[in-house]
Structure formats: C-alpha cells, structure tokens
Design a protein around this motif. Structure first.
Motif, PDB file in Angstrom:
ATOM      1  N   UNK A   1       0.812  -1.202   0.000  1.00  0.00           N
ATOM      2  CA  UNK A   1       0.000   0.000   0.000  1.00  0.00           C
ATOM      3  C   UNK A   1       0.849   1.256   0.000  1.00  0.00           C
ATOM      4  N   UNK A   2       0.184   2.394   0.133  1.00  0.00           N
ATOM      5  CA  UNK A   2       0.888   3.674   0.125  1.00  0.00           C
ATOM      6  C   UNK A   2       1.432   3.985   1.521  1.00  0.00           C
ATOM      7  N   UNK A   3       2.301   3.096   2.001  1.00  0.00           N
ATOM      8  CA  UNK A   3       2.916   3.257   3.317  1.00  0.00           C
ATOM      9  C   UNK A   3       4.422   3.307   3.136  1.00  0.00           C
ATOM     10  N   UNK A   4       5.027   4.369   3.607  1.00  0.00           N
ATOM     11  CA  UNK A   4       6.475   4.507   3.557  1.00  0.00           C
ATOM     12  C   UNK A   4       7.054   3.896   4.838  1.00  0.00           C
ATOM     13  N   UNK A   5       7.473   2.635   4.746  1.00  0.00           N
ATOM     14  CA  UNK A   5       7.930   1.924   5.938  1.00  0.00           C
ATOM     15  C   UNK A   5       9.222   2.501   6.495  1.00  0.00           C
ATOM     16  N   UNK A   6       9.972   3.225   5.675  1.00  0.00           N
ATOM     17  CA  UNK A   6      11.184   3.839   6.206  1.00  0.00           C
ATOM     18  C   UNK A   6      10.861   4.913   7.222  1.00  0.00           C
ATOM     19  N   UNK A   7       9.694   5.553   7.092  1.00  0.00           N
ATOM     20  CA  UNK A   7       9.281   6.533   8.087  1.00  0.00           C
ATOM     21  C   UNK A   7       8.878   5.845   9.389  1.00  0.00           C
ATOM     22  N   UNK A   8       8.342   4.652   9.284  1.00  0.00           N
ATOM     23  CA  UNK A   8       7.994   3.897  10.492  1.00  0.00           C
ATOM     24  C   UNK A   8       9.257   3.599  11.294  1.00  0.00           C
TER      25      UNK A   8
ATOM     26  N   UNK B   1      -0.645   7.297   8.517  1.00  0.00           N
ATOM     27  CA  UNK B   1      -0.601   5.853   8.727  1.00  0.00           C
ATOM     28  C   UNK B   1       0.724   5.437   9.340  1.00  0.00           C
ATOM     29  N   UNK B   2       1.814   6.031   8.880  1.00  0.00           N
ATOM     30  CA  UNK B   2       3.127   5.664   9.398  1.00  0.00           C
ATOM     31  C   UNK B   2       3.234   5.936  10.898  1.00  0.00           C
ATOM     32  N   UNK B   3       2.774   7.087  11.348  1.00  0.00           N
ATOM     33  CA  UNK B   3       2.847   7.411  12.777  1.00  0.00           C
ATOM     34  C   UNK B   3       1.871   6.574  13.591  1.00  0.00           C
ATOM     35  N   UNK B   4       0.715   6.253  13.027  1.00  0.00           N
ATOM     36  CA  UNK B   4      -0.207   5.363  13.735  1.00  0.00           C
ATOM     37  C   UNK B   4       0.377   3.959  13.871  1.00  0.00           C
ATOM     38  N   UNK B   5       1.126   3.512  12.851  1.00  0.00           N
ATOM     39  CA  UNK B   5       1.793   2.219  12.949  1.00  0.00           C
ATOM     40  C   UNK B   5       2.861   2.230  14.034  1.00  0.00           C
ATOM     41  N   UNK B   6       3.569   3.335  14.164  1.00  0.00           N
ATOM     42  CA  UNK B   6       4.579   3.462  15.219  1.00  0.00           C
ATOM     43  C   UNK B   6       3.934   3.342  16.589  1.00  0.00           C
ATOM     44  N   UNK B   7       2.834   4.080  16.795  1.00  0.00           N
ATOM     45  CA  UNK B   7       2.136   4.008  18.083  1.00  0.00           C
ATOM     46  C   UNK B   7       1.604   2.604  18.343  1.00  0.00           C
TER      47      UNK B   7
END
Length: 315
Positions: free
Chosen positions: A67-74, A267-273
């Motif tokens: 999806x449109x998720x930049x995992x490097x930001x996670x 989405x990236x910051x929500x994944x981090x949390x």
C-alpha cells in the motif's frame, strides 16, 4: 413365531446377532469388523473456514506491504524523541492511574461488604456514578473543573486557582484512576466473596480484628481470583490512556498526532504508536502470567508446573 419375527427385524436393521447360535448361522464375515473399510471423516466446513481466514489475512498483509505506506518513516520515527517521551508518559500514567484505581477499589469493596448501611450506600453510589458515565466525559469534566470551582483551598488559609492546579496530567490521573476504581471494586469484591465464610469465622474466633483478618487471611486467598481480571484491567489501562489526548496530555498517541499533523504521514505514525502499544502489552501480559503462577501455588492449576516427585527407592 415371535423369535422369528425378532430375528427378521434384527436382520432388516442391520444389527449384529446377540447369541452364539445366531452368530454361527449368520453370513460369513458378519461379526468380523476387520473386513470393514475405514473411511476418514472429512471436515469440509472447517477446511472452507480456514481457507477464507487465510485468504483474508493474506489480503490484509499484502495491502499493508504494497500500500501507500512509507515503511522507512515507520523505522525512523519508532525511536524518535517525541515518541519515546510519549511512551514514558503513557507508562507513568498507566502505573499511577492503576495504583489509584486499585486503592479505591479495595476500599470500596470493603465498604460494600461492611454492615454499616451508610458505607454501603456511599460505595454503591460511587460505583453507579463512575461506571455509568463514559471515561472521556469524566476526563473533560476534570479538565474543565475551573468552570464549576474557580478556586480550590481552605477559606482563610490558602486559595489556589483551579485552572492552575488542574493540569492535563492531574486531570488524566483523576479521570482514569477514579473511573478504574469503580471497576476494580467489583473485581475485589468478587474475590473476597470467593473465600469461604469459614475463614472469616476462624479469624473471628481467635479474636482477630476484621481489617487484620482481611489483610492477613482473606486477601491473600482472594488474590488467586483477583489477579487475572486486574491484569486484564491493567492491559486495558495502557490503551485507555490514549483518551487523555483530548485534554492535551502528552502521551504517546498525542505526540504521534502532533508529528503527523506536521508531516502528513498519518498511517506511518499510527503504525509506530501501534507497535509500541503491542510491545508494552506483551511485557505486561508476561508479567501477569508470572504473578498468576505465584498466587496459584498449592492449587490444582499449578500442579502441572510443579517438579515431579522423586521415586521411592526400593527397600
């Protein structure tokens, strides 16, 4: 005539003969079950349900992976200073609010079991009020307490502005802790009621005061019933602290929101949390299992974890 009719009925129903004479006259292979073919049962509904579940899981995993998720930001924000500060604030609020809730829950449970009707009424009213209103409503009421009580203090001695006293930290602590106390009181009361009444009578017969009997005899036995739901409430409190973001308490989700408001990486910051919440809950779940095992010693549930007895040596 009757015997012949019974024999015909058995033959029609496919029943085995029940006498040696009938067995001798039965067709060859009648009583030899080894000649029967073994057919393995097929669980088609179970197979179909498993296939659907696997397909759904694969679909969700692929959606997140491509999806449109930049995992490097996670990975980048997973150890960001603001996120780690929010994580620390979440843990501190969880421990303090749960400690306040357990303290209020034990006191309220003892009041509910008291013979004093006034104490019973106060305990019932407390549980009714704080279990009957949403947690977010209670947080907002505590945070805006200055609209009802502009000042706090003792007239003639000291006076403080409520808006200065009721900080987001204190409002979150009171809102979460007092609400938790209402639920914990029912858990503690159930644990106290699970102890046999003979324990109370035995303590009373040797002249032990009621509070001392509760502390030294009743509560240690009730902990086996109290610990599992309290551990579940503690895990719930970790996630419940996220509601404190509505009153600007700097817990983890609040800090994650502040970051994605600036860089639009929602989405990236929500994944981090979410990852950090899972880590904390996993650690607490492991600690809960250890505590449960400690209080289950001497019961049948802990027998499987006890070392095997040594074999008796032959005389």
């Amino acid at each position: 005539m009757v015997q012949r009719s019974v024999a015909l009925m058995k033959a029609e129903l496919g029943q085995l003969p029940d006498s040696h004479a009938d067995l001798a006259s039965a067709p060859e292979g009648w009583g030899d079950i080894s000649q029967l073919e073994h057919v393995k049962r097929r669980y088609w509904g179970r197979y179909a349900a498993s296939a659907v579940i696997v397909a759904l899981i694969a679909y969700v995993v692929l959606a997140f992976a491509h999806g449109q998720i930049e995992w490097r930001y996670v990975g980048r924000f997973l150890t960001a200073r603001s996120i780690l500060i929010g994580l620390g604030n979440t843990i501190v609020m969880t421990v303090l609010a749960m400690g306040l809730g357990i303290l209020l829950g034990v006191v309220t449970a003892i009041m509910r079991l008291s013979t004093n009707p006034v104490l019973q009424a106060v305990a019932r009213g407390y549980v009714w009020l704080f279990r009957g209103t949403p947690v977010i409503l209670q947080l907002l009421l505590w945070f805006n307490l200055a609209l009802v009580f502009p000042t706090l203090g003792i007239p003639g001695l000291f006076s403080l502005r409520t808006v200065d006293v009721m900080t987001p930290f204190l409002a979150a602590l009171l809102g979460l802790g007092i609400n938790q106390g209402a639920y914990t009181s029912e858990v503690v009361r159930a644990g106290l009621l699970s102890v046999d009444t003979g324990q109370y009578e035995a303590a009373k017969s040797i002249g032990m005061p009621r509070l001392q009997a509760l502390r030294r005899i009743i509560l240690p036995q009730a902990m086996r019933v109290i610990v599992p739901p309290i551990g579940n409430e503690l895990v719930g409190m970790v996630k419940l602290t996220s509601l404190a973001s509505v009153i600007q308490y700097a817990e983890m989700l609040h800090n994650a929101e502040n970051i994605y408001y600036a860089n639009a990486r929602v989405i990236e910051l929500l994944m981090v949390a979410g990852i950090w919440y899972l880590v904390v809950v996993t650690v607490l779940s492991f600690a809960q299992s250890r505590v449960e095992r400690h209080y289950a010693r001497g019961t049948g549930r802990s027998a499987s974890r006890q070392p095997r007895r040594e074999r008796r040596k032959p005389e």
